[in-house]
Design a protein around this motif. Structure first.
Motif, PDB file in Angstrom:
ATOM      1  N   LEU A 146       0.805  -1.223   0.000  1.00 13.40           N
ATOM      2  CA  LEU A 146       0.000   0.000   0.000  1.00 13.40           C
ATOM      3  C   LEU A 146       0.837   1.273   0.000  1.00 13.40           C
ATOM      4  N   ASN A 147       2.138   1.153   0.262  1.00 12.78           N
ATOM      5  CA  ASN A 147       3.004   2.337   0.193  1.00 12.78           C
ATOM      6  C   ASN A 147       3.731   2.452  -1.140  1.00 12.78           C
ATOM      7  N   ALA A 148       3.423   1.571  -2.087  1.00 10.73           N
ATOM      8  CA  ALA A 148       4.067   1.619  -3.402  1.00 10.73           C
ATOM      9  C   ALA A 148       3.280   2.528  -4.342  1.00 10.73           C
ATOM     10  N   PRO A 149       3.927   3.470  -5.008  1.00  7.08           N
ATOM     11  CA  PRO A 149       3.234   4.276  -6.021  1.00  7.08           C
ATOM     12  C   PRO A 149       2.769   3.385  -7.172  1.00  7.08           C
ATOM     13  N   LEU A 150       1.591   3.679  -7.722  1.00 12.90           N
ATOM     14  CA  LEU A 150       1.007   2.843  -8.776  1.00 12.90           C
ATOM     15  C   LEU A 150       0.766   3.652 -10.039  1.00 12.90           C
ATOM     16  N   HIS A 176      10.765  -2.535   6.354  1.00 13.18           N
ATOM     17  CA  HIS A 176      10.699  -1.380   7.243  1.00 13.18           C
ATOM     18  C   HIS A 176      11.109  -0.092   6.552  1.00 13.18           C
ATOM     19  N   LYS A 177      11.878  -0.200   5.491  1.00 13.87           N
ATOM     20  CA  LYS A 177      12.400   0.984   4.812  1.00 13.87           C
ATOM     21  C   LYS A 177      11.345   1.576   3.890  1.00 13.87           C
ATOM     22  N   PRO A 178      11.050   2.852   4.023  1.00 16.18           N
ATOM     23  CA  PRO A 178      10.061   3.483   3.136  1.00 16.18           C
ATOM     24  C   PRO A 178      10.521   3.514   1.682  1.00 16.18           C
ATOM     25  N   VAL A 179       9.561   3.583   0.788  1.00 11.11           N
ATOM     26  CA  VAL A 179       9.863   3.790  -0.627  1.00 11.11           C
ATOM     27  C   VAL A 179      10.359   5.213  -0.840  1.00 11.11           C
ATOM     28  N   ASP A 180       9.687   6.168  -0.221  1.00  9.64           N
ATOM     29  CA  ASP A 180      10.080   7.574  -0.263  1.00  9.64           C
ATOM     30  C   ASP A 180      10.537   7.972   1.143  1.00  9.64           C
ATOM     31  N   SER A 181       9.802   8.822   1.805  1.00 12.98           N
ATOM     32  CA  SER A 181      10.043   9.120   3.220  1.00 12.98           C
ATOM     33  C   SER A 181       8.998   8.378   4.050  1.00 12.98           C
ATOM     34  N   ASP A 186       7.033   9.625   6.285  1.00 14.24           N
ATOM     35  CA  ASP A 186       5.807  10.423   6.298  1.00 14.24           C
ATOM     36  C   ASP A 186       5.007  10.215   5.018  1.00 14.24           C
ATOM     37  N   ALA A 187       5.686  10.240   3.879  1.00 10.57           N
ATOM     38  CA  ALA A 187       4.992  10.059   2.603  1.00 10.57           C
ATOM     39  C   ALA A 187       4.417   8.659   2.486  1.00 10.57           C
ATOM     40  N   ASP A 188       5.195   7.675   2.918  1.00  6.28           N
ATOM     41  CA  ASP A 188       4.736   6.288   2.805  1.00  6.28           C
ATOM     42  C   ASP A 188       3.545   6.019   3.709  1.00  6.28           C
ATOM     43  N   LEU A 189       3.603   6.492   4.947  1.00  5.24           N
ATOM     44  CA  LEU A 189       2.465   6.295   5.845  1.00  5.24           C
ATOM     45  C   LEU A 189       1.235   7.029   5.322  1.00  5.24           C
ATOM     46  N   GLY A 190       1.439   8.192   4.737  1.00  5.35           N
ATOM     47  CA  GLY A 190       0.322   8.909   4.135  1.00  5.35           C
ATOM     48  C   GLY A 190      -0.296   8.134   2.991  1.00  5.35           C
ATOM     49  N   ARG A 191       0.554   7.494   2.182  1.00  6.60           N
ATOM     50  CA  ARG A 191       0.064   6.702   1.056  1.00  6.60           C
ATOM     51  C   ARG A 191      -0.712   5.487   1.553  1.00  6.60           C
ATOM     52  N   VAL A 192      -0.178   4.805   2.586  1.00  4.40           N
ATOM     53  CA  VAL A 192      -0.885   3.657   3.164  1.00  4.40           C
ATOM     54  C   VAL A 192      -2.244   4.087   3.692  1.00  4.40           C
TER      55      VAL A 192
END
Length: 274
Positions: free
Chosen positions: A78-82, A118-123, A125-131
Motif C-alpha cells: 500500500l506504500n508503493a506508487p502505482l 521497514h524501509k520506506p519507498v520515499d520518506s 511520512d509520505a509512505d504512511l500517508g500513502r498507506v
C-alpha cells in the motif's frame, strides 16, 4: 466450549487445504474463524480470485458450519506508487476480496499496513500517508457493501512495524471508517508489549489476534513466549473492548500433528482469561 468471542484463524492450519482446515477447526471445538486469503502465506483462497473461486470458497465455508469474523487479505504494497494499470488491477482485486468477504458472511476485510520492508519507498511520512490514503479509499468501497475495513497496523515485518509507526498511521486514519486489528505477538516481537499496545490503540481496536512471541520472533505457541496475555486482556476489559479474538497460531514450535491439540489448549487458556 470456548468463549463466544474467541475464534481461530485458518492460517493456523495453512498446511492443510481449505476443506481439511475447516473440518479440523470445527472438530477442535471452534465455531468462529478468520479466513486467510494471503497468497504465499495461506493458500486457502486461490491466487486467481475470480467469481468462480469466490463461489467455491464460500460453498466450502458454508458446508463447514463455521461463521467467519473477517477475511485476512492483501492487495499489494500500500506504500508503493502505482501507475494507472496497476491501480486498475488493485481495484479489481479489492472488489473480489470484498465479494469473498460478503459471500462468507464476514464482518470485515483486513488489509496490511504496507510492504514487507521497514524501509520506506520515499520518506516515512509520505509512505504512511500513502498507506492511509489507500486504506481509507478501500474502506469507502467496503462501506458501499456494508462491510468494514480493518488494518493490522502493527506488523513487525511490514512498514508499520512497531507501536510508534502504528500510532503515526492511526493518527492519519482517525476520523475514517478504518479500524485496527491488534496482534499480541507483533506487539511483543517489535520490542513492546501487549498491554501497552492495547492501551495506546484503545478504542480504535476492532479485532485482536492472539499468538505468543519473543522479541524478533512471532512464531511461538501460546505459553512458549513472552506475551502477557492476562495483562493485555485485562487492559482490553478496562477499555470496554467488545470485539472478538482470534487465535492466529502460525507457529513453528509444534508439529502439524500437534496443532489441533495445541489450538484447543490455547483456546481453553484464553477463554479462562477473557
Amino acid at each position: 466450549m470456548y468463549h463466544s468471542r474467541l475464534g481461530c484463524s485458518s492460517i493456523s492450519f495453512r498446511h492443510l487445504d481449505l476443506r481439511a482446515a475447516l473440518a479440523t477447526m470445527a472438530a477442535a471445538g471452534f465455531e468462529e474463524i478468520d479466513l486467510g486469503a494471503l497468497p504465499g502465506v495461506c493458500d486457502h483462497v486461490p491466487y486467481t480470485l475470480d467469481r468462480e473461486a469466490v463461489s467455491s470458497v464460500a460453498a466450502d465455508v458454508a458446508a463447514s458450519g463455521l461463521r467467519v469474523r473477517s477475511v485476512n487479505g492483501d492487495v499489494g504494497d500500500l506504500n508503493a506508487p502505482l501507475d494507472a494499470e496497476a491501480r486498475r488491477k488493485r481495484a479489481e482485486h479489492l472488489d473480489r476480496l470484498l465479494d469473498l468477504t460478503a459471500a462468507v458472511g464476514a464482518e470485515a476485510l483486513v488489509l496490511p499496513c504496507g510492504a514487507l520492508d521497514h524501509k520506506p519507498v520515499d520518506s516515512l511520512d509520505a509512505d504512511l500517508g500513502r498507506v492511509a490514503a489507500e486504506l481509507v479509499g478501500a474502506s469507502e468501497v467496503a462501506a458501499d457493501r456494508r462491510l468494514g475495513l480493518w488494518t493490522e497496523s502493527l506488523h513487525v515485518l511490514r512498514l508499520s512495524w512497531n507501536l510508534e509507526r502504528a500510532l503515526a498511521l492511526a493518527a492519519r486514519l482517525d476520523g475514517s471508517p478504518v479500524q485496527h486489528v491488534l496482534d499480541a505477538s507483533h506487539a511483543v516481537a517489535s520490542g513492546g508489549n501487549f498491554e501497552e499496545a492495547a492501551r495506546a490503540l484503545g478504542p480504535r481496536i476492532a479485532h485482536v489476534h492472539l499468538r505468543d512471541a519473543v522479541p524478533g520472533d512471532i512464531h511461538r505457541s501460546i505459553g512458549a513466549g513472552a506475551v502477557d496475555f492476562a495483562g493485555g486482556l485485562s487492559a482490553l476489559r478496562e477499555l470496554d473492548y467488545t470485539g472478538h479474538f482470534t487465535l492466529e497460531l502460525e507457529t513453528r514450535d509444534v508439529t502439524h500433528d500437534e496443532r489441533p491439540a495445541a489450538a484447543a489448549k490455547a483456546a481453553a487458556f484464553i477463554t479462562s482469561l477473557i
